[in-house]
Design a protein around this motif. Sequence first.
Motif, short mmCIF file in Angstrom:
data_model
loop_
_atom_site.label_atom_id
_atom_site.label_comp_id
_atom_site.label_asym_id
_atom_site.label_seq_id
_atom_site.Cartn_x
_atom_site.Cartn_y
_atom_site.Cartn_z
N ALA A 253 -0.55 -13.22 1.12
CA ALA A 253 -0.08 -13.46 2.49
C ALA A 253 -0.41 -14.88 2.94
N TYR A 254 -1.67 -15.28 2.78
CA TYR A 254 -2.10 -16.60 3.23
C TYR A 254 -1.45 -17.71 2.41
N ARG A 255 -1.24 -17.45 1.14
CA ARG A 255 -0.64 -18.45 0.26
C ARG A 255 0.81 -18.74 0.65
N ASN A 256 1.46 -17.79 1.30
CA ASN A 256 2.89 -17.92 1.60
C ASN A 256 3.17 -18.13 3.09
N GLY A 257 2.21 -18.75 3.78
CA GLY A 257 2.48 -19.19 5.14
C GLY A 257 2.15 -18.22 6.24
N PHE A 258 1.55 -17.08 5.91
CA PHE A 258 1.16 -16.11 6.93
C PHE A 258 -0.35 -16.23 7.18
N ASN A 259 -0.74 -16.52 8.42
CA ASN A 259 -2.17 -16.62 8.72
C ASN A 259 -2.68 -15.38 9.43
N ASP A 260 -1.88 -14.33 9.44
CA ASP A 260 -2.27 -13.06 10.05
C ASP A 260 -1.79 -11.93 9.12
N LEU A 261 -2.73 -11.19 8.55
CA LEU A 261 -2.38 -10.17 7.56
C LEU A 261 -1.51 -9.07 8.16
N SER A 262 -1.81 -8.64 9.38
CA SER A 262 -1.02 -7.56 9.99
C SER A 262 0.41 -8.02 10.24
N TYR A 263 0.59 -9.29 10.61
CA TYR A 263 1.95 -9.82 10.81
C TYR A 263 2.69 -9.88 9.48
N PHE A 264 1.98 -10.27 8.42
CA PHE A 264 2.60 -10.29 7.09
C PHE A 264 3.07 -8.89 6.70
N ILE A 265 2.24 -7.88 6.93
CA ILE A 265 2.62 -6.52 6.55
C ILE A 265 3.83 -6.05 7.35
N ARG A 266 3.84 -6.35 8.67
CA ARG A 266 5.00 -5.96 9.49
C ARG A 266 6.27 -6.67 9.03
N THR A 267 6.14 -7.95 8.75
CA THR A 267 7.32 -8.72 8.31
C THR A 267 7.80 -8.24 6.96
N PHE A 268 6.89 -7.97 6.06
CA PHE A 268 7.24 -7.47 4.73
C PHE A 268 8.01 -6.15 4.85
N LYS A 269 7.50 -5.25 5.68
CA LYS A 269 8.15 -3.95 5.85
C LYS A 269 9.52 -4.10 6.49
N LYS A 270 9.65 -5.08 7.39
CA LYS A 270 10.95 -5.32 8.05
C LYS A 270 12.02 -5.66 7.02
N TYR A 271 11.68 -6.49 6.04
CA TYR A 271 12.67 -6.94 5.07
C TYR A 271 12.79 -6.05 3.84
N LYS A 272 11.70 -5.38 3.47
CA LYS A 272 11.70 -4.60 2.24
C LYS A 272 11.69 -3.09 2.45
N GLY A 273 11.41 -2.66 3.68
CA GLY A 273 11.43 -1.23 3.98
C GLY A 273 10.17 -0.48 3.59
N ILE A 274 9.25 -1.15 2.92
CA ILE A 274 7.97 -0.54 2.54
C ILE A 274 6.86 -1.57 2.75
N THR A 275 5.62 -1.14 2.70
CA THR A 275 4.50 -2.06 2.86
C THR A 275 4.26 -2.82 1.55
N PRO A 276 3.55 -3.97 1.65
CA PRO A 276 3.22 -4.71 0.42
C PRO A 276 2.43 -3.88 -0.57
N GLY A 277 1.52 -3.02 -0.05
CA GLY A 277 0.71 -2.19 -0.96
C GLY A 277 1.57 -1.24 -1.77
N LYS A 278 2.52 -0.60 -1.11
CA LYS A 278 3.41 0.33 -1.82
C LYS A 278 4.30 -0.43 -2.78
N TYR A 279 4.75 -1.62 -2.37
CA TYR A 279 5.59 -2.42 -3.26
C TYR A 279 4.83 -2.78 -4.53
N LYS A 280 3.58 -3.18 -4.37
CA LYS A 280 2.77 -3.59 -5.53
C LYS A 280 2.52 -2.40 -6.46
N ARG A 281 2.24 -1.23 -5.90
CA ARG A 281 2.02 -0.05 -6.73
C ARG A 281 3.29 0.36 -7.45
N ARG A 282 4.44 0.21 -6.77
CA ARG A 282 5.71 0.60 -7.39
C ARG A 282 6.06 -0.33 -8.54
#
Length: 282
Positions: A253-282
Amino acid sequence: MHDLDRNEDRLRGTYEFPFEFHHIESTHPRYVMSYHWHVEYEIIRILQGSLIVTLDEKSFTAVPGDIIFVHSGILHSGIPDNCVYQCIVFDINTFLKHNSVCAAYMQKIIHQEIMVYHHYTEKQPEIQQTVSSLFDSIWQKNPGYEMVVLGQFYHFFGLVFGNHYYLESIPKARRDYKRILQLKQILEFIERNYTNQITLQELSASVSMSPKYFCRFFSEMTHQTPMDYLNRQRIEQACYQLATTDDSITEIAYRNGFNDLSYFIRTFKKYKGITPGKYKRR
């Protein structure tokens, strides 16, 4: 094609066989084809669903069986809808090496004396059959597939010339050419700086526009707001890193321009439909 750079500049395939193949479905880190360009040519086939393709400023919808041909240097993007598609990015100079008669035809394409049609449908079944054989060969990689790929590419270009599936080169209007160069300049700026906090003022200043005019220009060209596009690129980069590294979600998250983890998770879910954690496990 689905490299991280908007201006892709790297070796395709191998020196002797410069053809790079991609099979893209919803789980692919580069499922959405963001605006980019490269000096190589590209050919795309649609297997399932639909793909809204934009070439420079023109958009159309491609459906299963359709073939898209992308010339060198053309800005292009693709928005998939339940789509499975495949791409081959290739160095057209390969076809100058083997036969001087064939090379004379290929030079017409390279020098932009003609523009090969960009979209083939069921109205050109011979093109669909030839290109499907080409893709199947490079996908399955049976012994001797390299010869089939080269042969079917020659067959494709032979059909293009034989059936006049091309336009005589028409120079772009000065205004259109300038707009495309400006968009390329913006995308390069984003690519160099997406890991930092980029403001609208900085984006607009990169092409010497006022923020208000810049927003209108960018939306007209990409059908997205500048910040929406920027966040999509950050999430695309994050997807690739989640899929290919063991780095933590916070690090990515921080490496890609997000300085707030919760905002990164919300944005990720907005575009991908799932959380980063679920995406990584999948």
